[in-house]
Write a protein that holds these residues in place. Structure first.
Motif, PDB file in Angstrom:
ATOM      1  N   ASP A  31      48.665  38.547  40.661  1.00  0.00           N
ATOM      2  CA  ASP A  31      48.221  39.936  40.745  1.00  0.00           C
ATOM      3  C   ASP A  31      46.906  40.187  40.013  1.00  0.00           C
ATOM      4  OD1 ASP A  31      49.128  39.840  38.126  1.00  0.00           O
ATOM      5  OD2 ASP A  31      50.512  41.512  38.346  1.00  0.00           O
ATOM      6  N   GLU A  32      46.368  39.185  39.345  1.00  0.00           N
ATOM      7  CA  GLU A  32      45.047  39.289  38.702  1.00  0.00           C
ATOM      8  C   GLU A  32      43.976  39.657  39.730  1.00  0.00           C
ATOM      9  OE1 GLU A  32      41.129  37.590  38.398  1.00  0.00           O
ATOM     10  OE2 GLU A  32      42.757  36.570  39.462  1.00  0.00           O
ATOM     11  N   ILE A  33      44.146  39.227  40.975  1.00  0.00           N
ATOM     12  CA  ILE A  33      43.114  39.498  41.986  1.00  0.00           C
ATOM     13  C   ILE A  33      42.972  40.984  42.283  1.00  0.00           C
ATOM     14  CG2 ILE A  33      43.321  37.217  43.053  1.00  0.00           C
ATOM     15  CD1 ILE A  33      44.827  38.641  45.402  1.00  0.00           C
ATOM     16  N   GLU A  34      44.026  41.753  42.047  1.00  0.00           N
ATOM     17  CA  GLU A  34      44.002  43.176  42.385  1.00  0.00           C
ATOM     18  C   GLU A  34      42.981  43.958  41.573  1.00  0.00           C
ATOM     19  OE1 GLU A  34      47.935  44.995  42.486  1.00  0.00           O
ATOM     20  OE2 GLU A  34      48.790  43.017  42.963  1.00  0.00           O
ATOM     21  N   THR A  35      42.744  43.546  40.337  1.00  0.00           N
ATOM     22  CA  THR A  35      41.825  44.292  39.475  1.00  0.00           C
ATOM     23  C   THR A  35      40.656  43.429  38.996  1.00  0.00           C
ATOM     24  OG1 THR A  35      43.266  43.827  37.586  1.00  0.00           O
ATOM     25  CG2 THR A  35      43.560  45.957  38.713  1.00  0.00           C
ATOM     26  N   ARG A  36      40.518  42.271  39.559  1.00  0.00           N
ATOM     27  CA  ARG A  36      39.399  41.383  39.226  1.00  0.00           C
ATOM     28  C   ARG A  36      38.084  42.096  39.509  1.00  0.00           C
ATOM     29  NH1 ARG A  36      39.186  36.008  42.868  1.00  0.00           N
ATOM     30  NH2 ARG A  36      40.919  35.490  41.516  1.00  0.00           N
ATOM     31  N   ALA A  37      37.096  41.926  38.623  1.00  0.00           N
ATOM     32  CA  ALA A  37      35.769  42.511  38.849  1.00  0.00           C
ATOM     33  C   ALA A  37      35.148  41.842  40.070  1.00  0.00           C
ATOM     34  CB  ALA A  37      34.889  42.307  37.627  1.00  0.00           C
ATOM     35  N   LEU A  38      34.639  42.649  40.973  1.00  0.00           N
ATOM     36  CA  LEU A  38      34.041  42.145  42.208  1.00  0.00           C
ATOM     37  C   LEU A  38      32.529  42.300  42.176  1.00  0.00           C
ATOM     38  CD1 LEU A  38      36.470  43.676  44.867  1.00  0.00           C
ATOM     39  CD2 LEU A  38      36.562  41.400  43.834  1.00  0.00           C
ATOM     40  N   ASN A  39      31.823  41.301  42.678  1.00  0.00           N
ATOM     41  CA  ASN A  39      30.376  41.402  42.833  1.00  0.00           C
ATOM     42  C   ASN A  39      30.024  42.162  44.108  1.00  0.00           C
ATOM     43  OD1 ASN A  39      29.829  39.882  40.504  1.00  0.00           O
ATOM     44  ND2 ASN A  39      30.052  37.970  41.632  1.00  0.00           N
ATOM     45  N   VAL A  40      30.903  42.068  45.103  1.00  0.00           N
ATOM     46  CA  VAL A  40      30.646  42.672  46.407  1.00  0.00           C
ATOM     47  C   VAL A  40      31.870  43.468  46.830  1.00  0.00           C
ATOM     48  CG1 VAL A  40      30.210  42.184  48.846  1.00  0.00           C
ATOM     49  CG2 VAL A  40      29.121  40.784  47.101  1.00  0.00           C
ATOM     50  N   THR A  41      31.678  44.730  47.195  1.00  0.00           N
ATOM     51  CA  THR A  41      32.774  45.530  47.742  1.00  0.00           C
ATOM     52  C   THR A  41      32.476  45.977  49.170  1.00  0.00           C
ATOM     53  OG1 THR A  41      31.883  47.558  46.782  1.00  0.00           O
ATOM     54  CG2 THR A  41      33.547  46.360  45.486  1.00  0.00           C
ATOM     55  N   ASN A  42      31.200  45.991  49.520  1.00  0.00           N
ATOM     56  CA  ASN A  42      30.777  46.330  50.881  1.00  0.00           C
ATOM     57  C   ASN A  42      29.661  45.379  51.282  1.00  0.00           C
ATOM     58  OD1 ASN A  42      31.786  48.979  49.695  1.00  0.00           O
ATOM     59  ND2 ASN A  42      31.691  49.433  51.855  1.00  0.00           N
ATOM     60  N   GLU A  43      29.614  45.069  52.566  1.00  0.00           N
ATOM     61  CA  GLU A  43      28.539  44.239  53.096  1.00  0.00           C
ATOM     62  C   GLU A  43      27.939  44.937  54.304  1.00  0.00           C
ATOM     63  OE1 GLU A  43      30.281  39.844  51.972  1.00  0.00           O
ATOM     64  OE2 GLU A  43      30.899  40.736  53.858  1.00  0.00           O
ATOM     65  N   TRP A  44      26.652  44.724  54.478  1.00  0.00           N
ATOM     66  CA  TRP A  44      25.929  45.308  55.607  1.00  0.00           C
ATOM     67  C   TRP A  44      25.230  44.195  56.358  1.00  0.00           C
ATOM     68  CZ3 TRP A  44      26.999  50.280  56.391  1.00  0.00           C
ATOM     69  CH2 TRP A  44      27.525  50.992  55.324  1.00  0.00           C
ATOM     70  N   ARG A  45      25.360  44.218  57.665  1.00  0.00           N
ATOM     71  CA  ARG A  45      24.733  43.207  58.521  1.00  0.00           C
ATOM     72  C   ARG A  45      23.996  43.910  59.652  1.00  0.00           C
ATOM     73  NH1 ARG A  45      29.322  40.997  56.559  1.00  0.00           N
ATOM     74  NH2 ARG A  45      29.328  38.806  56.079  1.00  0.00           N
ATOM     75  N   ILE A  46      22.967  43.261  60.147  1.00  0.00           N
ATOM     76  CA  ILE A  46      22.265  43.743  61.332  1.00  0.00           C
ATOM     77  C   ILE A  46      22.522  42.736  62.436  1.00  0.00           C
ATOM     78  CG2 ILE A  46      20.029  44.320  62.333  1.00  0.00           C
ATOM     79  CD1 ILE A  46      19.107  45.014  59.463  1.00  0.00           C
TER      80      ILE A  46
END
Length: 193
Positions: free
Chosen positions: A161-176
């Motif tokens: 369950d550590e993954i649930e609150t792990r600090a993330l570098n990316v939460t959204n990504e944008w692509r063209i």
């Protein structure tokens, strides 16, 4: 080999589960959660119909090229295509990749009487996130879920369950894309003018 109706695949993403992953969205869902971030994938209609072996080969290439650590299955509703996705997930496990699945149904509803192949898919799933998205219960603490009612189930010891609150570098990504359209994926977001 089984046939799958695939809405979208992103070969490598950091926004759809822990680490680098391939994300596979299937087309079609019977639920109509208000505010669903994948509303375009709800209609039960042909999208990209392909065989599971093609998907498995693409995942193997992604592992080789990008070093992905897992695959995330989303939708639409993955359990409407549980049998075919179980083949994909089983192949992922043989490649030592983790499998994360998001479902609008609760774990106790995911059985073979209701969804053909559900038990097979669950047997090769490391993390299941279940529950309908509820717009009025916005989640602000845990990763990757949209509302506080949604639950994580650790079906193997691949993650804790550590993954649930792990600090993330990316939460959204944008692509063209090649047509010049901007595509987003990741945590639900609202575009405001």
């Amino acid at each position: 080999m089984a046939w799958l109706n695939v809405a979208k695949i992103i070969d490598v993403t950091q926004a759809e589960g822990p680490g680098l992953r391939t994300a596979i969205w299937v087309q079609g869902c019977l639920k109509r959660c208000v505010g669903c971030c994948n509303g375009q994938f709800l209609k039960i209609q042909p999208a990209d119909v392909c065989d599971s072996q093609m998907i498995i080969e693409q995942i193997a290439q992604n592992q080789k090229q990008y070093g992905i650590e897992g695959v995330t299955l989303l939708g639409g509703e993955p359990f409407l295509q549980a049998e075919g996705l179980a083949d994909v997930a089983q192949a992922c496990r043989k490649m030592s990749l983790s499998v994360m699945v998001f479902s609008g149904y609760q774990l106790e509803e995911l059985n073979d009487n209701r969804f053909k192949g559900a038990s097979k898919l669950l047997q090769v799933t490391d993390v299941l996130v279940d529950g309908e998205y509820q717009q009025e219960l916005t989640e602000n603490v845990r990763n990757w879920v949209g509302s506080t009612n949604q639950q994580f189930y650790y079906l193997t010891e691949f993650y804790t369950d550590e993954i649930e609150t792990r600090a993330l570098n990316v939460t959204n990504e944008w692509r063209i894309d090649r047509q010049g359209s901007i595509l987003g994926n990741g945590l639900p977001f609202i575009l405001r003018a």
